[in-house]
Design a protein around this motif. Structure first.
Motif, PDB file in Angstrom:
ATOM      1  N   GLU A   1     -74.513 -36.901 -89.942  1.00  0.00           N
ATOM      2  CA  GLU A   1     -74.739 -37.318 -88.559  1.00  0.00           C
ATOM      3  C   GLU A   1     -73.448 -37.104 -87.767  1.00  0.00           C
ATOM      4  N   PRO A   2     -73.557 -36.759 -86.487  1.00  0.00           N
ATOM      5  CA  PRO A   2     -72.330 -36.572 -85.684  1.00  0.00           C
ATOM      6  C   PRO A   2     -71.550 -37.874 -85.543  1.00  0.00           C
ATOM      7  N   TRP A   3     -70.248 -37.724 -85.445  1.00  0.00           N
ATOM      8  CA  TRP A   3     -69.381 -38.872 -85.219  1.00  0.00           C
ATOM      9  C   TRP A   3     -69.527 -39.350 -83.793  1.00  0.00           C
ATOM     10  N   PRO A   4     -69.184 -40.615 -83.567  1.00  0.00           N
ATOM     11  CA  PRO A   4     -69.128 -41.075 -82.169  1.00  0.00           C
ATOM     12  C   PRO A   4     -67.957 -40.390 -81.462  1.00  0.00           C
ATOM     13  N   VAL A   5     -68.181 -39.950 -80.245  1.00  0.00           N
ATOM     14  CA  VAL A   5     -67.127 -39.298 -79.470  1.00  0.00           C
ATOM     15  C   VAL A   5     -66.790 -40.203 -78.297  1.00  0.00           C
ATOM     16  N   SER A   6     -65.516 -40.468 -78.127  1.00  0.00           N
ATOM     17  CA  SER A   6     -65.042 -41.300 -77.024  1.00  0.00           C
ATOM     18  C   SER A   6     -64.105 -40.444 -76.177  1.00  0.00           C
ATOM     19  N   LEU A   7     -64.597 -39.986 -75.037  1.00  0.00           N
ATOM     20  CA  LEU A   7     -63.758 -39.184 -74.155  1.00  0.00           C
ATOM     21  C   LEU A   7     -62.803 -40.105 -73.424  1.00  0.00           C
ATOM     22  N   ARG A   8     -61.559 -39.727 -73.366  1.00  0.00           N
ATOM     23  CA  ARG A   8     -60.539 -40.573 -72.751  1.00  0.00           C
ATOM     24  C   ARG A   8     -59.942 -39.886 -71.530  1.00  0.00           C
ATOM     25  N   MET A   9     -59.668 -40.689 -70.529  1.00  0.00           N
ATOM     26  CA  MET A   9     -59.023 -40.206 -69.312  1.00  0.00           C
ATOM     27  C   MET A   9     -57.587 -39.803 -69.641  1.00  0.00           C
ATOM     28  N   ARG A  10     -57.132 -38.726 -69.019  1.00  0.00           N
ATOM     29  CA  ARG A  10     -55.741 -38.308 -69.137  1.00  0.00           C
ATOM     30  C   ARG A  10     -55.137 -38.257 -67.749  1.00  0.00           C
ATOM     31  N   LEU A  11     -53.847 -38.419 -67.698  1.00  0.00           N
ATOM     32  CA  LEU A  11     -53.118 -38.348 -66.430  1.00  0.00           C
ATOM     33  C   LEU A  11     -52.366 -37.030 -66.360  1.00  0.00           C
ATOM     34  N   ARG A  12     -52.370 -36.426 -65.191  1.00  0.00           N
ATOM     35  CA  ARG A  12     -51.543 -35.243 -64.944  1.00  0.00           C
ATOM     36  C   ARG A  12     -50.511 -35.668 -63.902  1.00  0.00           C
ATOM     37  N   CYS A  13     -49.267 -35.544 -64.265  1.00  0.00           N
ATOM     38  CA  CYS A  13     -48.172 -35.989 -63.401  1.00  0.00           C
ATOM     39  C   CYS A  13     -47.364 -34.779 -62.951  1.00  0.00           C
ATOM     40  N   ARG A  14     -47.128 -34.694 -61.639  1.00  0.00           N
ATOM     41  CA  ARG A  14     -46.224 -33.675 -61.089  1.00  0.00           C
ATOM     42  C   ARG A  14     -45.080 -34.397 -60.411  1.00  0.00           C
ATOM     43  N   VAL A  15     -43.873 -33.982 -60.723  1.00  0.00           N
ATOM     44  CA  VAL A  15     -42.690 -34.548 -60.090  1.00  0.00           C
ATOM     45  C   VAL A  15     -42.247 -33.574 -59.012  1.00  0.00           C
ATOM     46  N   VAL A  16     -42.178 -34.071 -57.762  1.00  0.00           N
ATOM     47  CA  VAL A  16     -41.863 -33.227 -56.610  1.00  0.00           C
ATOM     48  C   VAL A  16     -40.561 -33.713 -55.988  1.00  0.00           C
ATOM     49  N   ASP A  17     -39.664 -32.789 -55.732  1.00  0.00           N
ATOM     50  CA  ASP A  17     -38.415 -33.101 -55.035  1.00  0.00           C
ATOM     51  C   ASP A  17     -38.761 -33.456 -53.592  1.00  0.00           C
ATOM     52  N   GLY A  18     -38.407 -34.671 -53.185  1.00  0.00           N
ATOM     53  CA  GLY A  18     -38.763 -35.147 -51.852  1.00  0.00           C
ATOM     54  C   GLY A  18     -38.139 -34.367 -50.719  1.00  0.00           C
ATOM     55  N   SER A  19     -36.959 -33.811 -50.926  1.00  0.00           N
ATOM     56  CA  SER A  19     -36.307 -33.092 -49.838  1.00  0.00           C
ATOM     57  C   SER A  19     -36.806 -31.662 -49.690  1.00  0.00           C
ATOM     58  N   SER A  20     -37.108 -30.992 -50.807  1.00  0.00           N
ATOM     59  CA  SER A  20     -37.530 -29.594 -50.716  1.00  0.00           C
ATOM     60  C   SER A  20     -39.044 -29.411 -50.861  1.00  0.00           C
ATOM     61  N   GLY A  21     -39.726 -30.414 -51.422  1.00  0.00           N
ATOM     62  CA  GLY A  21     -41.164 -30.291 -51.651  1.00  0.00           C
ATOM     63  C   GLY A  21     -41.500 -29.434 -52.857  1.00  0.00           C
ATOM     64  N   LYS A  22     -40.479 -29.054 -53.624  1.00  0.00           N
ATOM     65  CA  LYS A  22     -40.673 -28.190 -54.780  1.00  0.00           C
ATOM     66  C   LYS A  22     -41.050 -29.034 -56.007  1.00  0.00           C
ATOM     67  N   VAL A  23     -42.045 -28.545 -56.780  1.00  0.00           N
ATOM     68  CA  VAL A  23     -42.432 -29.215 -58.026  1.00  0.00           C
ATOM     69  C   VAL A  23     -41.334 -28.943 -59.053  1.00  0.00           C
ATOM     70  N   VAL A  24     -40.724 -30.008 -59.564  1.00  0.00           N
ATOM     71  CA  VAL A  24     -39.615 -29.863 -60.505  1.00  0.00           C
ATOM     72  C   VAL A  24     -40.009 -30.229 -61.932  1.00  0.00           C
ATOM     73  N   GLY A  25     -41.216 -30.719 -62.133  1.00  0.00           N
ATOM     74  CA  GLY A  25     -41.662 -31.067 -63.482  1.00  0.00           C
ATOM     75  C   GLY A  25     -43.125 -31.437 -63.476  1.00  0.00           C
ATOM     76  N   GLY A  26     -43.721 -31.420 -64.644  1.00  0.00           N
ATOM     77  CA  GLY A  26     -45.112 -31.813 -64.775  1.00  0.00           C
ATOM     78  C   GLY A  26     -45.467 -32.108 -66.214  1.00  0.00           C
ATOM     79  N   HIS A  27     -46.337 -33.091 -66.406  1.00  0.00           N
ATOM     80  CA  HIS A  27     -46.735 -33.504 -67.750  1.00  0.00           C
ATOM     81  C   HIS A  27     -48.169 -34.010 -67.718  1.00  0.00           C
ATOM     82  N   GLU A  28     -48.804 -34.021 -68.898  1.00  0.00           N
ATOM     83  CA  GLU A  28     -50.092 -34.667 -69.070  1.00  0.00           C
ATOM     84  C   GLU A  28     -49.908 -35.775 -70.088  1.00  0.00           C
ATOM     85  N   ALA A  29     -50.638 -36.888 -69.899  1.00  0.00           N
ATOM     86  CA  ALA A  29     -50.459 -38.039 -70.778  1.00  0.00           C
ATOM     87  C   ALA A  29     -51.790 -38.714 -71.058  1.00  0.00           C
TER      88      ALA A  29
END
Length: 137
Positions: free
Chosen positions: A51-79
Motif C-alpha cells: 500500500e502507498p505510504w502516507p504523503v505529507s506535503l510541507r510548505m517551504r520558504l523561498r527567501c531573497r535578500v535584497v540590498d536596500g540601496s541598490s535593489g540588487k538580489v544579493v542572496g537567496g535560499h529555500e527552507a
C-alpha cells in the motif's frame, strides 16, 4: 543544499514524544531493523506489492535578500523550517522589510527576524508554552 534542484523525499521517524510530525514510530530496542524494513518498503513500492505510504506535503520558504540601496538580489535560499535573519556583527538595529508573494507584510527595526513554516513554528510555539501547529495549516 538543494537550492537548484528539487529536494529528495524525506522519510521521518518519530523517536520522541511529538511524533505526530513523523508517520513511522521507532522502537528503541529495534531501531536498526525498523529503519531498514521501512526503507525496503520504500524501494518495493514501485513494484505494486505494498500500500502507498502516507504523503505529507510541507510548505517551504523561498527567501531573497535584497540590498536596500541598490535593489540588487544579493542572496537567496529555500527552507523547510524557518528563515532567520540577523544583523550580523553590526552594533545597530536592522530595518527589515518583509514581503510575501511580492506583497509588503511589514517593516521591522530589530536585531533580527524569524519567519517560520507550520513545520518550523512548532518548536518555537511549544518553547513559549503555545500550541502545536498542524503541518496542513
Amino acid at each position: 543544499l538543494f537550492q537548484a534542484t528539487p529536494p529528495p523525499p524525506v522519510v521521518a521517524f518519530g523517536a520522541g514524544s511529538l511524533g505526530f510530525l513523523a508517520p513511522f514510530d521507532v522502537d528503541d530496542d529495534d531501531i536498526g531493523s525498523t529503519v531498514e524494513e521501512t526503507l525496503d518498503e520504500a524501494v518495493s513500492l514501485g513494484e505494486g506489492e505494498l500500500e502507498p505510504w502516507p504523503v505529507s506535503l510541507r510548505m517551504r520558504l523561498r527567501c531573497r535578500v535584497v540590498d536596500g540601496s541598490s535593489g540588487k538580489v544579493v542572496g537567496g535560499h529555500e527552507a523547510l523550517n524557518e528563515v532567520a535573519l540577523d544583523r550580523g556583527n553590526s552594533p545597530f538595529l536592522s530595518a527589515v522589510e518583509c514581503f510575501c508573494n511580492d506583497e509588503h507584510l511589514t517593516t521591522a527595526q530589530a536585531d533580527g527576524l524569524i519567519v517560520a513554516t507550520p513545520t518550523g513554528s512548532t518548536a518555537y510555539s511549544l518553547s513559549a508554552g503555545g500550541p502545536m501547529v498542524h503541518p496542513s495549516v
